[in-house]
Design a protein around this motif. Structure first.
Motif, short mmCIF file in Angstrom:
data_model
loop_
_atom_site.label_atom_id
_atom_site.label_comp_id
_atom_site.label_asym_id
_atom_site.label_seq_id
_atom_site.Cartn_x
_atom_site.Cartn_y
_atom_site.Cartn_z
N LEU A 27 -40.36 7.10 10.92
CA LEU A 27 -39.77 5.95 11.61
C LEU A 27 -38.59 5.38 10.84
O LEU A 27 -37.59 4.94 11.43
N LEU A 28 -38.68 5.38 9.52
CA LEU A 28 -37.57 4.86 8.71
C LEU A 28 -36.31 5.70 8.88
O LEU A 28 -35.19 5.19 8.78
N TYR A 29 -36.47 7.00 9.13
CA TYR A 29 -35.33 7.88 9.33
C TYR A 29 -34.82 7.87 10.77
O TYR A 29 -33.62 8.01 11.01
N ARG A 30 -35.73 7.73 11.74
CA ARG A 30 -35.36 7.96 13.13
C ARG A 30 -35.07 6.69 13.94
O ARG A 30 -34.34 6.76 14.93
N LEU A 31 -35.64 5.55 13.53
CA LEU A 31 -35.38 4.33 14.30
C LEU A 31 -34.00 3.78 13.97
O LEU A 31 -33.43 4.09 12.93
N PRO A 32 -33.46 2.91 14.81
CA PRO A 32 -32.14 2.32 14.55
C PRO A 32 -32.12 1.55 13.24
O PRO A 32 -33.15 1.27 12.64
N ALA A 33 -30.95 1.19 12.82
CA ALA A 33 -30.79 0.51 11.53
C ALA A 33 -31.53 -0.82 11.52
O ALA A 33 -31.74 -1.44 12.54
N ALA A 34 -31.89 -1.23 10.30
CA ALA A 34 -32.68 -2.46 10.15
C ALA A 34 -31.93 -3.70 10.62
O ALA A 34 -32.52 -4.73 10.91
N THR A 35 -30.59 -3.59 10.71
CA THR A 35 -29.82 -4.75 11.16
C THR A 35 -29.93 -5.00 12.65
O THR A 35 -29.55 -6.04 13.15
N ASP A 36 -30.45 -4.02 13.36
CA ASP A 36 -30.59 -4.16 14.81
C ASP A 36 -31.84 -4.98 15.11
O ASP A 36 -32.96 -4.49 15.00
N SER A 37 -31.66 -6.22 15.48
CA SER A 37 -32.81 -7.10 15.69
C SER A 37 -33.59 -6.76 16.95
O SER A 37 -34.69 -7.26 17.16
N THR A 38 -33.04 -5.90 17.79
CA THR A 38 -33.74 -5.53 19.03
C THR A 38 -34.40 -4.16 18.88
O THR A 38 -34.65 -3.49 19.87
N ARG A 39 -34.64 -3.76 17.66
CA ARG A 39 -35.25 -2.44 17.42
C ARG A 39 -36.50 -2.26 18.27
O ARG A 39 -37.44 -3.05 18.17
N PRO A 40 -36.56 -1.24 19.10
CA PRO A 40 -37.74 -1.06 19.96
C PRO A 40 -38.90 -0.43 19.20
O PRO A 40 -38.70 0.42 18.34
N TRP A 41 -40.09 -0.87 19.52
CA TRP A 41 -41.26 -0.20 18.94
C TRP A 41 -42.11 0.43 20.03
O TRP A 41 -43.17 0.99 19.74
N THR A 42 -41.65 0.36 21.27
CA THR A 42 -42.42 0.95 22.37
C THR A 42 -41.83 2.28 22.84
O THR A 42 -42.25 2.81 23.86
N THR A 43 -40.88 2.87 22.11
CA THR A 43 -40.40 4.20 22.45
C THR A 43 -41.49 5.22 22.17
O THR A 43 -42.46 4.94 21.45
N SER A 44 -41.34 6.42 22.72
CA SER A 44 -42.39 7.43 22.55
C SER A 44 -42.57 7.80 21.08
O SER A 44 -43.71 7.96 20.60
N LEU A 45 -41.47 7.93 20.35
CA LEU A 45 -41.57 8.27 18.92
C LEU A 45 -42.25 7.15 18.15
O LEU A 45 -43.19 7.40 17.37
N ALA A 46 -41.79 5.91 18.38
CA ALA A 46 -42.38 4.78 17.66
C ALA A 46 -43.86 4.64 17.99
O ALA A 46 -44.69 4.39 17.11
N SER A 47 -44.20 4.81 19.27
CA SER A 47 -45.60 4.67 19.67
C SER A 47 -46.48 5.74 19.04
O SER A 47 -47.58 5.45 18.57
N ALA A 48 -45.98 6.98 19.01
CA ALA A 48 -46.77 8.08 18.42
C ALA A 48 -46.97 7.88 16.93
O ALA A 48 -48.08 8.04 16.41
N MET A 49 -45.89 7.53 16.22
CA MET A 49 -46.01 7.32 14.77
C MET A 49 -46.84 6.09 14.44
O MET A 49 -47.61 6.08 13.48
N PHE A 50 -46.68 5.03 15.27
CA PHE A 50 -47.49 3.84 15.05
C PHE A 50 -48.97 4.14 15.28
O PHE A 50 -49.84 3.67 14.54
#
Length: 504
Positions: free
Chosen positions: A114-137
């Protein structure tokens, strides 16, 4: 009913008996415990830190993670205890070591993805409900559940089963072993978060995830070899295992009954599942009939609290402009106070007896937390500002002093539980039920903080927490009455034995 060893000081044990504890063997056990505790405390802090960093716009992932890992502890802690009762005490620990390390690696690996694939930390709207985020979470949550359950298994096997067997009936040895174990836990609780923070600050979150994963693999290889060395150093462990296997063989012969009926697979599976459920119900019913159950309820009430340096209280303090270095220092002082509590417990036990030492300890925590509660209602600052100096002194001073009573009571209650169940054939199954009670209290704390999530509402959560601590102390008074037949002595010399002769 518990043995008389709980009712005060048993016969004094000689220095020669105390010397019979093999110090070299003890050192090997403590090294093993340090390695395990370090991994537990590191993962406990790092995973929450990664989740907050990955999903800065919401606390929901961290809340779901905490809720799921606590729920699994409630449901399956008893099963973990039965594993220790039913399997070889070295093999179950080694299997748990492999499981807990792999679970930690899975959590770190998922966080790294997730640290490599999600948008940058400065993006306050970073989604956590994408398929990748959901699977890793989901992998992080499952890994956390397995990690928690494996931790309970190791704790029951080593801190309860092994320690009780190594003590071989010596109250002094039991106190020594428990005290050393708790001091290591406290040191790891202080140092592991600092270590993780150093990695993330000096390097990066990605480096921290990779490095911590590598540490877990190295510790797994080390612990698999070292635990056998430690096991071989204690003949009492092999003797206890032989006695357990002999008892199990006797019970197996008694319960063996030929059944000529051939059941369908689904019927047999259902029958087996119902048998497990009945076993759990019987364990709870038996545990509740023991006087020590009240002591377990008392310490579990102490888990339903926000009056500790956890995320909820830190969020409140941050809202009042306390700096990170200052809060880190205060947290360190609280751990030092906890270490002082582990030093005070053996002294209190010698002077007061085990049960009364627990009573003095838990009520000292109640009294020390009272000024903390008062500061949240009297002279409390508005959000975004600090209160007067006296308010901060009472707040942080009361918190620090309460840790002495908390950790002294923790050691007293642990020893009471070990002594009460020492001769029980399923002591680990019953011991693990206390973990379930503690997880129930933890779950209630999560619900409380979800409902009262704003810094301005912290004082109401604190009031509920204080009521829970007070209820725990009151429950322990009932336990004291059942064990000793009275709560207060009739003369001053017996009521205040710290000022005079030893209590009986």
């Amino acid at each position: 009913m518990q043995t008389s060893g709980l009712h005060g000081n048993s016969e004094p044990e000689t220095r020669s008996e105390e010397a019979r504890l093999d110090r070299t063997a003890l050192a090997t056990l403590l090294v093993q415990h340090f390695s395990n505790s370090w991994g537990l405390r590191t993962a406990e802090f790092a995973v929450y830190l990664f989740l907050v960093s990955l999903f800065p716009d919401t606390l929901l992932p961290a809340s779901i993670y905490g809720f799921a890992t606590t729920a699994i502890g409630i449901l399956l802690s008893g099963w973990a205890g039965r594993l220790v009762d039913e399997h070889h005490n070295l093999r179950i620990v080694r299997a748990s070591i492999v499981t807990i390390k792999l679970a930690a690696c899975a959590m770190y690996a998922a966080s790294l993805v997730l640290l490599y694939r999600l948008p940058a930390a400065t993006d306050s709207t970073r989604p956590w409900t994408t398929s990748l985020a959901s699977a890793m979470f989901a992998l992080i949550v499952v890994g956390g559940c397995v990690h928690n359950l494996s931790g309970v298994t190791i704790s029951v096997a080593v801190e309860r089963e092994w320690v009780t067997s190594i003590a071989t009936g010596s109250s002094a040895h039991l106190t020594t072993l428990n005290t050393y174990m708790r001091r290591i836990d406290l040191l790891c609780k202080l140092l592991a978060p600092l270590f993780v923070s150093l990695l993330t600050t000096a390097a990066s979150y990605r480096f921290a995830a990779i490095f911590l994963c590598g540490v877990e693999v190295a510790c797994m290889l080390f612990e698999l070899l070292w635990i056998e060395i430690s096991y071989r150093r204690f003949p009492a462990l092999r003797e206890a295992q032989a006695a357990k296997e002999a008892t199990r063989r006797v019970h197996a012969r008694e319960e063996q009954s030929p059944d000529p009926r051939i059941r369908p697979l689904h019927v047999a599976a259902t029958h087996k599942l119902l048998g497990k459920v009945r076993s759990v119900i019987l364990d709870w019913r038996e545990f509740a009939q023991y006087p020590i159950f009240l002591s377990s309820v008392a310490i579990s009430c102490l888990y339903l609290t926000v009056l500790s340096f956890d995320g909820t209280m830190l969020s409140y303090l941050k809202a009042h402009e306390y700096s990170d270095p200052f809060l880190a220092g205060m947290r360190g002082l609280n751990v030092v106070a906890g270490l002082a509590g582990t030093l005070a417990m053996p002294f209190l036990e010698r002077k007061l007896g085990l049960v009364r030492a627990g009573n003095w300890s838990i009520w000292s925590e109640v009294l020390c937390l009272l000024p903390v509660l008062i500061t949240l209602y009297v002279g409390a600052p508005a959000d975004g500002s600090r209160g007067p100096a006296w308010n901060a002194v009472l707040l942080f001073g009361g918190m620090m002093l309460s840790r002495i009573g908390l950790w002294a009571f923790d050691l007293c209650q642990l020893k009471e539980l070990q002594l009460a169940l020492a001769a029980h054939p399923r002591r680990n199954s019953l011991t693990a039920l206390q973990y379930s009670l503690q997880n129930v209290a933890d779950m209630l704390k999560y619900i409380l903080t979800i409902i009262l999530s704003q810094p301005s509402q912290f004082k109401y959560a604190a009031l509920a927490s204080y009521i829970s601590v007070f209820a725990g102390a009151s429950t322990y008074l009932v336990y004291v009455k059942r064990e000793r037949g009275h709560v207060f002595h009739h003369n001053l010399g017996d009521m205040i034995p710290l000022l005079g002769r030893k209590s009986r």
